[in-house]
Design a protein around this motif. Structure first.
Motif, mmCIF file in Angstrom:
data_model
loop_
_atom_site.group_PDB
_atom_site.id
_atom_site.type_symbol
_atom_site.label_atom_id
_atom_site.label_comp_id
_atom_site.label_asym_id
_atom_site.label_seq_id
_atom_site.Cartn_x
_atom_site.Cartn_y
_atom_site.Cartn_z
ATOM 1 N N ILE A 1 -21.317 7.081 4.965
ATOM 2 C CA ILE A 1 -22.006 7.592 6.159
ATOM 3 C C ILE A 1 -23.215 6.701 6.473
ATOM 4 C CG2 ILE A 1 -23.334 9.543 7.101
ATOM 5 C CD1 ILE A 1 -21.653 11.394 5.282
ATOM 6 N N ALA A 2 -23.923 6.275 5.418
ATOM 7 C CA ALA A 2 -25.162 5.502 5.623
ATOM 8 C C ALA A 2 -24.896 4.045 5.953
ATOM 9 C CB ALA A 2 -26.018 5.590 4.353
ATOM 10 N N CYS A 3 -23.762 3.497 5.531
ATOM 11 C CA CYS A 3 -23.510 2.051 5.661
ATOM 12 C C CYS A 3 -23.466 1.602 7.126
ATOM 13 C CB CYS A 3 -22.199 1.689 4.976
ATOM 14 S SG CYS A 3 -21.823 -0.074 5.102
ATOM 15 N N PRO A 4 -24.321 0.664 7.542
ATOM 16 C CA PRO A 4 -24.299 0.189 8.927
ATOM 17 C C PRO A 4 -23.152 -0.770 9.213
ATOM 18 C CG PRO A 4 -25.952 -1.016 7.679
ATOM 19 C CD PRO A 4 -25.385 0.020 6.753
ATOM 20 N N SER A 5 -22.470 -1.243 8.161
ATOM 21 C CA SER A 5 -21.380 -2.216 8.339
ATOM 22 C C SER A 5 -20.005 -1.582 8.159
ATOM 23 C CB SER A 5 -21.540 -3.358 7.326
ATOM 24 O OG SER A 5 -22.807 -3.955 7.455
ATOM 25 N N ASP A 6 -19.975 -0.249 8.009
ATOM 26 C CA ASP A 6 -18.717 0.480 7.871
ATOM 27 C C ASP A 6 -17.869 -0.014 6.695
ATOM 28 O OD1 ASP A 6 -17.031 2.542 8.583
ATOM 29 O OD2 ASP A 6 -15.786 1.278 9.864
ATOM 30 N N VAL A 7 -18.530 -0.376 5.611
ATOM 31 C CA VAL A 7 -17.794 -0.753 4.396
ATOM 32 C C VAL A 7 -17.316 0.530 3.722
ATOM 33 C CG1 VAL A 7 -17.918 -1.899 2.154
ATOM 34 C CG2 VAL A 7 -19.198 -2.817 4.107
ATOM 35 N N LYS A 8 -16.053 0.566 3.341
ATOM 36 C CA LYS A 8 -15.489 1.755 2.672
ATOM 37 C C LYS A 8 -15.873 1.707 1.190
ATOM 38 C CE LYS A 8 -13.258 3.197 6.402
ATOM 39 N NZ LYS A 8 -13.806 2.211 7.349
ATOM 40 N N ILE A 9 -17.156 1.941 0.928
ATOM 41 C CA ILE A 9 -17.709 1.745 -0.412
ATOM 42 C C ILE A 9 -17.081 2.696 -1.428
ATOM 43 C CG2 ILE A 9 -19.853 1.593 -1.725
ATOM 44 C CD1 ILE A 9 -21.299 1.465 1.049
ATOM 45 N N ALA A 10 -17.019 3.975 -1.068
ATOM 46 C CA ALA A 10 -16.460 4.956 -2.008
ATOM 47 C C ALA A 10 -14.993 4.662 -2.294
ATOM 48 C CB ALA A 10 -16.629 6.373 -1.443
ATOM 49 N N ASP A 11 -14.259 4.211 -1.277
ATOM 50 C CA ASP A 11 -12.842 3.864 -1.492
ATOM 51 C C ASP A 11 -12.721 2.687 -2.452
ATOM 52 O OD1 ASP A 11 -12.271 5.840 0.268
ATOM 53 O OD2 ASP A 11 -11.543 4.557 1.891
#
Length: 399
Positions: free
Chosen positions: A67-77
């Motif tokens: 939600i916070a990532c401004p670059s839309d990286v799917k970090i949790a995935d």
């Protein structure tokens, strides 16, 4: 060879805002945060899988980093996939039991009086902690029989309505809380909408959390097949859900994390408060006044979907209701995360501020869309926690 499709981490601009918003990194030094465990570490892991570290297990997959990532990286995935690909695949009886909600639900509803009694005992919790490393917390109770059986005995005559929806009830309604499913049917029938159900398996959220990815994929393929069939055969316009985590899994985890094609059902999936909110304007609902104070906690996965606004909008339509919207924060339980003994204290520390705020407000009732948030808040406060549909039903005149 590096998989060039697996380089979404390269969009990370290293701003660390994900770590600032991570509820786990806030309360423990054991987890360095999503930036380091996700994009940073993935660059190393794809070159040398031996560089994986144990801190991955502390990610609770709440999705607040995304939600916070401004670059839309799917970090949790990225982190969930790394858990599966790079960490030990040795069998864990505890993780097997926590992730097989269909299996445990079938047993639980068969032996519910005995199981509900024994899981409350201190001695049972001691044994579960000693031999299975399950945290000594309160456990959800089981209903006698399933929601599916109740539906076919009491509510199967739904074809009389010209408009219909398919209801993905999920494990919680089927095994632990029939009332939410019954309430949904009562409300939608009052709106002249029929409710159809079809064969379904666990949405896959607990399987993903416990790295049973292959089993989660099998369930996802099954659910997509039968839900698509129901939409086509029963001519339903939407697939509605009362669990925000199930809704997130069907709509986003299947495609992004499991690689399962859900295009046949993607546009039909809708969380129930959005569906009712958008329909409410065209229905002659008469809502009674509820002169009570309700504190609303938005679950992480509903926030990730952008669905919170519809639940709040729906609750605001109830006359007299004093709605107190709690800060956007994780309650800590994150599905099966809080049931693991090594994560128990972290889970409690994450939710501490939320529990304080609820106690400060002293509401008549707490409202949340997620069943595991309900369990966590009920265990740590003295307040009743209900689903938004439950509160809406209290304000509706069904006669």
């Amino acid at each position: 060879m590096i998989n060039i499709e697996n380089i979404s981490f390269d969009h990370c601009i290293k701003c660390t805002v994900c770590t600032v918003y991570c509820p786990v990194a806030k309360v423990t030094h054991l987890y360095p945060g999503p930036k380091q465990s996700g994009p940073d570490a993935e660059r190393l892991r794809i070159k040398n899988p031996e560089l994986v570290d144990e801190s991955l297990k502390y990610c609770n997959n709440c999705k607040r980093c995304e939600i916070a990532c401004p670059s839309d990286v799917k970090i949790a995935d990225i982190i969930q996939k790394a858990k599966y690909h790079y960490t030990s695949k040795s069998f864990s009886l505890r993780n097997f039991l926590l992730s097989r909600t269909d299996l445990m639900g079938s047993f639980g509803t068969f032996a519910s009086p005995a199981l509900n009694y024994f899981t409350k005992l201190f001695f049972t919790k001691f044994l579960l902690k000693t031999f299975l490393n399950i945290s000594p917390r309160s456990f959800p109770t089981y209903e006698n029989g399933t929601f599916v059986r109740w539906y076919y005995e009491h509510a199967r005559n739904q074809n009389r309505f010209s408009e219909k929806v398919t209801y993905f009830h999920g494990c919680y309604v089927n095994y632990n809380n029939h009332e939410i499913g019954k309430t949904l049917i009562r409300i939608l029938n009052l709106m002249n909408i029929g409710v159809m159900i079809t064969d379904e398996k666990c949405c896959g959220v607990p399987l993903i959390a416990n790295s049973s990815i292959n089993k989660a994929k099998k369930n996802a393929h099954f659910n997509v097949k039968y839900l698509a069939k129901s939409v086509s055969h029963d001519k339903t316009k939407k697939i509605v859900l009362t669990s925000s985590s199930c809704a997130y899994a069907l709509k986003y985890e299947y495609k992004n994390l499991l690689g399962v094609n859900n295009s046949k059902i993607y546009d039909q999936i809708e969380y129930i408060t959005q569906f009712i909110y958008e329909k409410l304007e065209s229905n002659n609902f008469i809502l009674s006044t509820l002169n009570i104070i309700a504190a609303y906690h938005a679950p992480c996965h509903l926030e990730r979907m952008g669905g919170t606004i519809y639940t709040i909008g729906l609750l605001k339509k109830i006359p007299g209701l004093q709605l107190k919207i709690l800060n956007s924060e994780c309650c800590g339980i994150a599905g099966t995360y809080g049931f693991k003994n090594e994560c128990n204290q972290i889970s409690q520390d994450i939710g501490k501020e939320l529990f304080k705020k609820i106690n400060f407000i002293q509401p008549d009732v707490v409202v949340t869309d997620c069943e595991t948030c309900k369990w966590q808040i009920e265990m740590n406060t003295s307040y009743e926690v209900v689903h938004p549909l439950t509160l809406l039903a209290r304000a509706i005149r069904f006669d």
